[in-house]
Scaffold this motif. Structure first.
Motif, PDB file in Angstrom:
ATOM      1  N   MET A   1     -16.133  31.582 -39.278  1.00  0.00           N
ATOM      2  CA  MET A   1     -16.918  30.428 -38.518  1.00  0.00           C
ATOM      3  C   MET A   1     -15.646  29.652 -38.059  1.00  0.00           C
ATOM      4  SD  MET A   1     -20.003  28.003 -40.019  1.00  0.00           S
ATOM      5  CE  MET A   1     -21.039  29.510 -40.192  1.00  0.00           C
ATOM      6  N   ALA A   2     -15.775  28.985 -36.977  1.00  0.00           N
ATOM      7  CA  ALA A   2     -14.903  28.222 -36.160  1.00  0.00           C
ATOM      8  C   ALA A   2     -14.862  26.887 -36.616  1.00  0.00           C
ATOM      9  CB  ALA A   2     -15.101  28.269 -34.686  1.00  0.00           C
ATOM     10  N   GLU A   3     -13.885  26.020 -36.749  1.00  0.00           N
ATOM     11  CA  GLU A   3     -13.870  24.534 -37.174  1.00  0.00           C
ATOM     12  C   GLU A   3     -14.004  23.722 -36.040  1.00  0.00           C
ATOM     13  OE1 GLU A   3     -13.048  23.193 -40.324  1.00  0.00           O
ATOM     14  OE2 GLU A   3     -13.287  25.174 -41.329  1.00  0.00           O
ATOM     15  N   ASN A   4     -14.695  22.499 -36.347  1.00  0.00           N
ATOM     16  CA  ASN A   4     -14.848  21.455 -35.163  1.00  0.00           C
ATOM     17  C   ASN A   4     -14.064  20.245 -35.710  1.00  0.00           C
ATOM     18  OD1 ASN A   4     -16.408  22.973 -33.163  1.00  0.00           O
ATOM     19  ND2 ASN A   4     -18.252  21.863 -33.849  1.00  0.00           N
ATOM     20  N   GLY A   5     -12.742  20.384 -36.083  1.00  0.00           N
ATOM     21  CA  GLY A   5     -11.962  19.402 -36.669  1.00  0.00           C
ATOM     22  C   GLY A   5     -12.039  19.664 -38.202  1.00  0.00           C
ATOM     23  N   PRO A   6     -11.363  18.448 -38.842  1.00  0.00           N
ATOM     24  CA  PRO A   6     -11.239  18.655 -40.342  1.00  0.00           C
ATOM     25  C   PRO A   6     -12.395  18.838 -40.966  1.00  0.00           C
ATOM     26  CG  PRO A   6      -9.944  16.738 -39.526  1.00  0.00           C
ATOM     27  CD  PRO A   6     -10.793  17.320 -38.406  1.00  0.00           C
ATOM     28  N   LYS A  16     -22.366  27.948 -27.158  1.00  0.00           N
ATOM     29  CA  LYS A  16     -23.522  27.955 -26.139  1.00  0.00           C
ATOM     30  C   LYS A  16     -23.880  26.870 -25.597  1.00  0.00           C
ATOM     31  CE  LYS A  16     -24.813  32.445 -28.103  1.00  0.00           C
ATOM     32  NZ  LYS A  16     -25.657  33.342 -28.774  1.00  0.00           N
ATOM     33  N   ASN A  17     -23.890  25.767 -26.126  1.00  0.00           N
ATOM     34  CA  ASN A  17     -24.390  24.662 -25.673  1.00  0.00           C
ATOM     35  C   ASN A  17     -23.032  23.628 -25.032  1.00  0.00           C
ATOM     36  OD1 ASN A  17     -25.869  22.046 -25.382  1.00  0.00           O
ATOM     37  ND2 ASN A  17     -26.612  22.066 -27.132  1.00  0.00           N
ATOM     38  N   PRO A  18     -23.242  23.360 -23.789  1.00  0.00           N
ATOM     39  CA  PRO A  18     -21.932  22.711 -23.379  1.00  0.00           C
ATOM     40  C   PRO A  18     -22.235  21.005 -23.376  1.00  0.00           C
ATOM     41  CG  PRO A  18     -23.600  23.282 -21.472  1.00  0.00           C
ATOM     42  CD  PRO A  18     -24.098  23.866 -22.741  1.00  0.00           C
ATOM     43  N   SER A  19     -23.363  20.588 -23.743  1.00  0.00           N
ATOM     44  CA  SER A  19     -23.583  19.236 -23.760  1.00  0.00           C
ATOM     45  C   SER A  19     -22.457  18.473 -24.608  1.00  0.00           C
ATOM     46  CB  SER A  19     -24.993  18.886 -24.277  1.00  0.00           C
ATOM     47  OG  SER A  19     -25.281  19.249 -25.535  1.00  0.00           O
ATOM     48  N   GLY A  20     -22.127  19.115 -25.949  1.00  0.00           N
ATOM     49  CA  GLY A  20     -21.110  18.415 -26.586  1.00  0.00           C
ATOM     50  C   GLY A  20     -19.871  18.207 -26.085  1.00  0.00           C
ATOM     51  N   PHE A  21     -19.313  19.243 -25.124  1.00  0.00           N
ATOM     52  CA  PHE A  21     -18.182  19.076 -24.380  1.00  0.00           C
ATOM     53  C   PHE A  21     -18.233  17.858 -23.387  1.00  0.00           C
ATOM     54  CE2 PHE A  21     -16.559  20.686 -20.121  1.00  0.00           C
ATOM     55  CZ  PHE A  21     -15.108  20.111 -20.417  1.00  0.00           C
ATOM     56  N   LEU A  22     -19.417  18.096 -22.780  1.00  0.00           N
ATOM     57  CA  LEU A  22     -19.463  17.041 -21.602  1.00  0.00           C
ATOM     58  C   LEU A  22     -19.590  15.769 -22.092  1.00  0.00           C
ATOM     59  CD1 LEU A  22     -22.147  19.067 -19.315  1.00  0.00           C
ATOM     60  CD2 LEU A  22     -19.893  18.539 -18.885  1.00  0.00           C
ATOM     61  N   GLU A  39     -17.768  21.315  -3.372  1.00  0.00           N
ATOM     62  CA  GLU A  39     -17.117  20.479  -4.510  1.00  0.00           C
ATOM     63  C   GLU A  39     -17.096  19.159  -4.632  1.00  0.00           C
ATOM     64  OE1 GLU A  39     -13.514  22.329  -5.525  1.00  0.00           O
ATOM     65  OE2 GLU A  39     -14.242  24.290  -5.988  1.00  0.00           O
ATOM     66  N   TYR A  40     -17.407  18.787  -5.850  1.00  0.00           N
ATOM     67  CA  TYR A  40     -17.358  17.135  -6.064  1.00  0.00           C
ATOM     68  C   TYR A  40     -16.222  16.824  -7.132  1.00  0.00           C
ATOM     69  CZ  TYR A  40     -21.428  16.612  -2.966  1.00  0.00           C
ATOM     70  OH  TYR A  40     -22.104  16.602  -1.638  1.00  0.00           O
ATOM     71  N   ARG A  41     -15.385  15.972  -6.673  1.00  0.00           N
ATOM     72  CA  ARG A  41     -14.495  15.467  -7.800  1.00  0.00           C
ATOM     73  C   ARG A  41     -14.517  13.907  -8.132  1.00  0.00           C
ATOM     74  NH1 ARG A  41      -9.562  18.927  -5.019  1.00  0.00           N
ATOM     75  NH2 ARG A  41     -10.649  20.965  -4.988  1.00  0.00           N
ATOM     76  N   GLY A  42     -14.801  13.909  -9.260  1.00  0.00           N
ATOM     77  CA  GLY A  42     -14.847  12.311  -9.686  1.00  0.00           C
ATOM     78  C   GLY A  42     -14.772  12.209 -11.224  1.00  0.00           C
ATOM     79  N   GLU A  43     -15.144  11.060 -11.480  1.00  0.00           N
ATOM     80  CA  GLU A  43     -14.956  10.694 -12.893  1.00  0.00           C
ATOM     81  C   GLU A  43     -16.661  10.549 -13.363  1.00  0.00           C
ATOM     82  OE1 GLU A  43     -13.434   6.612 -13.607  1.00  0.00           O
ATOM     83  OE2 GLU A  43     -11.852   7.124 -12.809  1.00  0.00           O
ATOM     84  N   LEU A  44     -16.652  11.383 -14.465  1.00  0.00           N
ATOM     85  CA  LEU A  44     -17.933  11.745 -15.062  1.00  0.00           C
ATOM     86  C   LEU A  44     -18.343  10.418 -15.774  1.00  0.00           C
ATOM     87  CD1 LEU A  44     -19.904  13.687 -16.090  1.00  0.00           C
ATOM     88  CD2 LEU A  44     -18.928  14.267 -18.087  1.00  0.00           C
ATOM     89  N   GLN A  45     -19.539   9.988 -15.556  1.00  0.00           N
ATOM     90  CA  GLN A  45     -20.184   8.891 -16.123  1.00  0.00           C
ATOM     91  C   GLN A  45     -21.481   9.237 -16.877  1.00  0.00           C
ATOM     92  OE1 GLN A  45     -18.679   5.679 -15.650  1.00  0.00           O
ATOM     93  NE2 GLN A  45     -17.157   7.193 -14.956  1.00  0.00           N
ATOM     94  N   SER A  46     -22.055  10.090 -16.770  1.00  0.00           N
ATOM     95  CA  SER A  46     -23.217  10.550 -17.589  1.00  0.00           C
ATOM     96  C   SER A  46     -23.632  11.800 -17.270  1.00  0.00           C
ATOM     97  CB  SER A  46     -24.325   9.416 -17.585  1.00  0.00           C
ATOM     98  OG  SER A  46     -24.875   9.480 -16.298  1.00  0.00           O
ATOM     99  N   VAL A  47     -24.383  12.459 -18.192  1.00  0.00           N
ATOM    100  CA  VAL A  47     -24.930  13.596 -17.963  1.00  0.00           C
ATOM    101  C   VAL A  47     -26.124  13.538 -18.802  1.00  0.00           C
ATOM    102  CG1 VAL A  47     -23.691  14.685 -19.902  1.00  0.00           C
ATOM    103  CG2 VAL A  47     -24.487  16.020 -18.157  1.00  0.00           C
TER     104      VAL A  47
END
Length: 86
Positions: A1-6, A16-22, A39-47
């Motif tokens: 099983m992979a680790e998500n930090g200590p 499989k769920n990208p919401s955590g990354f975003l 393509e749009y390039r900018g600063e992500l403000q919300s998702v």
């Protein structure tokens, strides 16, 4: 099983769920490519859960060339091909 930090184990759903990354990269520069190829390039403000995206300081690129600069942009999630962190 992979680790998500200590001491935090990743579940099968994490890969499989990208919401955590975003949510981790809010405020960071990103590139959003639409199904149309634009393509749009900018600063992500919300998702949100539907992958609707709000960007600030946004630039629009068509065929790799800068076409427009916008302040705020809202992109509907069903138009998104991919999202990448710059």
């Amino acid at each position: 099983m992979a680790e998500n930090g200590p001491g935090v184990a990743a579940t099968a759903d994490d890969s499989k769920n990208p919401s955590g990354f975003l949510t981790e990269i809010i405020g960071a520069p990103i590139t959003v490519k639409l199904n149309s190829g634009v393509e749009y390039r900018g600063e992500l403000q919300s998702v949100d859960g539907y992958m609707n995206i709000a960007l600030e300081k946004t630039e629009e690129y068509v065929n790799g060339k800068l076409k427009h600069k916008y302040g705020d942009v809202f992109i509907r999630g069903n138009n998104v091909l991919y999202i990448s962190q710059d």
